[in-house]
Each structure stands twice: as structure tokens, then as C-alpha cells.
Design a protein around this motif. Structure first.
Motif, short mmCIF file in Angstrom:
data_model
loop_
_atom_site.label_atom_id
_atom_site.label_comp_id
_atom_site.label_asym_id
_atom_site.label_seq_id
_atom_site.Cartn_x
_atom_site.Cartn_y
_atom_site.Cartn_z
N GLN A 1 5.02 19.92 -10.98
CA GLN A 1 3.99 19.39 -10.38
C GLN A 1 4.16 18.06 -9.53
O GLN A 1 3.77 18.07 -8.39
CB GLN A 1 3.06 18.82 -11.58
N ASN A 2 5.34 17.38 -9.84
CA ASN A 2 5.73 16.53 -9.09
C ASN A 2 6.19 16.99 -7.89
O ASN A 2 6.13 16.01 -6.66
CB ASN A 2 6.68 15.52 -9.58
N GLU A 3 7.16 17.91 -7.78
CA GLU A 3 7.41 18.62 -6.55
C GLU A 3 6.24 19.02 -5.67
O GLU A 3 6.46 18.80 -4.51
CB GLU A 3 8.47 19.68 -6.83
N ALA A 4 5.39 19.78 -6.30
CA ALA A 4 4.19 20.51 -5.57
C ALA A 4 3.34 19.06 -4.83
O ALA A 4 3.16 19.27 -3.79
CB ALA A 4 3.23 21.23 -6.61
N GLU A 5 3.15 17.87 -5.67
CA GLU A 5 2.62 16.79 -4.82
C GLU A 5 3.55 16.12 -3.84
O GLU A 5 2.84 15.80 -2.78
CB GLU A 5 2.42 15.71 -6.08
N ASP A 6 4.90 16.04 -3.93
CA ASP A 6 5.54 15.69 -2.88
C ASP A 6 5.72 16.49 -1.75
O ASP A 6 5.45 15.95 -0.55
CB ASP A 6 6.94 15.46 -3.42
N GLN A 7 5.44 17.92 -1.99
CA GLN A 7 5.37 18.67 -0.71
C GLN A 7 4.29 18.69 -0.09
O GLN A 7 4.12 18.80 1.17
CB GLN A 7 5.79 20.20 -1.38
N ALA A 8 3.00 18.34 -0.98
CA ALA A 8 1.69 18.18 -0.21
C ALA A 8 1.51 17.35 0.64
O ALA A 8 1.27 17.27 1.84
CB ALA A 8 0.52 18.43 -1.16
N THR A 9 2.36 15.75 0.14
CA THR A 9 2.14 14.92 0.91
C THR A 9 3.15 14.91 2.21
O THR A 9 2.65 14.46 3.19
CB THR A 9 2.85 13.55 0.12
N PHE A 10 4.08 15.55 2.11
CA PHE A 10 4.94 15.88 3.26
C PHE A 10 4.22 16.57 4.26
O PHE A 10 4.29 16.33 5.59
CB PHE A 10 6.23 16.45 3.02
N GLU A 11 3.51 17.78 3.87
CA GLU A 11 3.10 18.57 4.89
C GLU A 11 1.91 17.74 5.44
O GLU A 11 1.48 17.80 6.77
CB GLU A 11 2.36 19.83 3.89
N GLN A 12 1.27 16.82 4.88
CA GLN A 12 0.08 16.10 4.96
C GLN A 12 0.57 15.18 6.30
O GLN A 12 0.08 14.78 7.38
CB GLN A 12 -0.66 15.33 4.13
N ARG A 13 1.70 14.47 6.13
CA ARG A 13 2.25 13.64 6.97
C ARG A 13 2.66 14.24 8.06
O ARG A 13 2.52 13.88 9.35
CB ARG A 13 3.63 12.88 6.52
N LYS A 14 3.27 15.53 8.02
CA LYS A 14 3.74 16.33 9.22
C LYS A 14 2.59 16.82 9.98
O LYS A 14 2.76 16.66 11.30
CB LYS A 14 4.41 17.64 8.61
#
Length: 55
Positions: A37-50
Motif C-alpha cells: 500500500q505504501n509503495e502504491a501511494e509513493d508511486q502515485a505521488t511520484f506520477e503526480q509530481r511527474k
């Protein structure tokens, strides 16, 4: 100053967690639901910043 140091340490701990998950995957160890779950949230945040920086 302390807040900046706190943010740096927080990011460093996140990076350690990412590396630990990657190492667990490489070794074929099970990964907890919370880590996934933490990994998915981290990936979503990264994609949003990108996406924001690309615009």
C-alpha cells in the motif's frame, strides 16, 4: 533548520524503505500488504509530481 533536517531524514527513511522492498522482491521474500500500500501511494505521488512538472 530543524524542520529542514526532519524533511531530509524523512526522505532518507523513505528511500531506505524503497530499497528494502526492492531487496525483498529480489530475494523472493513476501511483502506485507502495508508495504504494498505504501509503495502504491509513493508511486502515485511520484506520477503526480511527474505530470505537474511536465506541464
Amino acid at each position: 533548520m530543524l524542520l529542514k533536517k526532519f524533511d531530509e531524514n524523512k526522505e532518507a527513511l523513505k528511500q531506505i524503505g524503497r530499497e528494502a522492498i526492492a531487496e525483498s522482491r529480489r530475494l523472493g521474500l513476501p511483502i506485507s500488504a502495508r508495504d504494498l500500500q505504501n509503495e502504491a501511494e509513493d508511486q502515485a505521488t511520484f506520477e503526480q509530481r511527474k505530470r505537474i512538472s511536465a506541464a
